[in-house]
Design an enzyme around this catalytic site. Structure first.
Site, short mmCIF file in Angstrom:
data_model
loop_
_atom_site.label_atom_id
_atom_site.label_comp_id
_atom_site.label_asym_id
_atom_site.label_seq_id
_atom_site.Cartn_x
_atom_site.Cartn_y
_atom_site.Cartn_z
N ASP A 70 47.08 29.86 37.41
CA ASP A 70 48.11 30.17 37.09
C ASP A 70 48.24 30.97 35.74
OD1 ASP A 70 48.16 27.78 35.65
OD2 ASP A 70 50.15 27.24 35.78
N TYR A 72 48.37 31.86 31.81
CA TYR A 72 48.63 31.21 30.46
C TYR A 72 49.95 30.91 30.09
CZ TYR A 72 43.73 32.87 29.45
OH TYR A 72 42.52 33.10 29.52
N PHE A 83 42.74 35.29 33.47
CA PHE A 83 41.83 35.13 32.14
C PHE A 83 42.16 35.87 30.96
CE2 PHE A 83 39.44 33.30 36.00
CZ PHE A 83 39.28 32.01 35.50
N HIS A 192 33.88 26.32 37.28
CA HIS A 192 34.91 27.02 36.42
C HIS A 192 34.56 27.23 34.83
CE1 HIS A 192 38.74 27.64 34.42
NE2 HIS A 192 39.03 28.22 35.61
#
Length: 233
Positions: A70, A72, A83, A192
Site C-alpha cells: 500500500d 507510503y 516504492f 522483499h
C-alpha cells in the site's frame, strides 16, 4: 462518488478493461469507502495521484511490473507509484535497498532521487495492491475492494502485454503469481527489499539485468533502470 467518478482519471484502455473484469458492486462500494475516508481523514496519495501508475502507459505497453503493498503513509511521500517518492523527498529504506541492488547488479551509481517517474515513462507499472491509505496508518485501506481492482490490472497486463517481466518481491507480491500467464511472461520472485528481509534473498537476486535480458529478447530492448526520473538520473 460514483464508481465512474472514482475511476474517471484512468486512461480509457485501463478503465474499460477494469470495468469489464471488476463487478460493479465492488467499484461502487470502493468508491463510497474512499470518498468517506477522504471526508473524515487525510488520505494518501492525493486524489489526483491515485492512478498515477497507470497514466504513462496502456496495458499492452507494459514492459515490467513491480508490485508494492500500500502507499507510503507518512506526509509528502506517496504520489501514486509503488516504492517511489517525489523528487527531493528522503529516499525510504526499501527503495534505498532497491538502489543498492541496482548498483550491484548493473555496476552503475545508485540514483540520487527517490522518484521513479523515469521507470514509469519507460513502461514499468509501479503498482501497489492497495492504492490509498489513511495518513499514518499502514494497511488501513486493505480489504475494501482495491485488491480486486489491482488483481484485475495484473490480469489485464498478462492478457494484453506481448511479453512483460513481473518482479514479485516478498510473499504478498508472490501470491499474485497465479494471475500471470507464465507461458508469455517472465516472473522474477525474490525477498522483499525491506531492511527486515533484503538479506534473505533480495540482495544478489539481480532482477534488473535478468529483466533486461528478457526484454531484449522479447520486446526489442530493455529499461534504462538508472534513469529513475523523467528529467535525468
Amino acid at each position: 462518488m460514483t464508481s465512474a467518478g472514482l475511476f474517471d482519471r484512468l486512461p480509457p484502455g485501463w478503465r474499460s478493461g477494469l470495468n469489464a473484469l471488476v463487478p460493479t458492486e465492488v467499484l461502487q462500494s470502493l468508491a463510497a469507502f474512499v470518498q468517506e475516508e477522504r471526508r473524515q481523514h487525510t488520505v494518501f496519495p492525493p486524489e489526483e495521484c491515485c492512478f498515477a501508475a497507470f497514466e504513462p502507459l496502456q496495458p499492452d505497453a507494459v514492459k515490467a511490473v513491480i508490485l508494492g503493498q500500500d502507499p507510503y503513509h507518512d506526509d509528502f511521500q506517496a504520489h501514486g507509484l509503488a516504492f517511489s517518492v517525489p523528487d527531493g523527498v528522503k529516499i525510504p529504506p526499501s527503495l534505498r535497498n532497491i538502489y543498492k541492488e541496482l548498483a550491484d547488479d548493473l555496476g552503475c551509481p545508485a540514483p540520487q532521487s527517490g522518484s521513479l517517474t523515469g521507470w514509469a515513462s519507460q513502461g514499468v507499472l509501479l503498482l501497489n495492491t492497495v492504492l490509498t491509505v489513511r495518513a499514518h496508518q499502514a494497511n488501513s485501506h486493505q480489504k475494501h475492494g482495491w485488491e480486486t481492482v489491482t488483481d484485475a490490472a495484473i490480469r489485464l497486463v498478462s492478457a494484453e502485454s506481448p511479453g512483460a517481466v513481473f518482479l514479485l518481491w516478498g510473499t504478498p507480491a508472490q501470491k499474485k503469481r497465479p494471475l500471470i500467464d507464465e507461458n508469455k511472461h517472465l516472473v522474477l520472485a525474490a525477498a522483499h527489499p525491506s531492511p527486515l528481509s533484503a538479506y534473505r534473498g533480495f540482495f544478489g537476486s539481480r532482477p534488473f539485468s535478468q529483466a533486461n535480458a528478457w526484454l531484449a529478447a522479447h520486446r526489442g530492448g530493455g529499461i534504462d533502470w538508472q534513469r529513475t526520473t523523467t528529467g535525468g538520473r
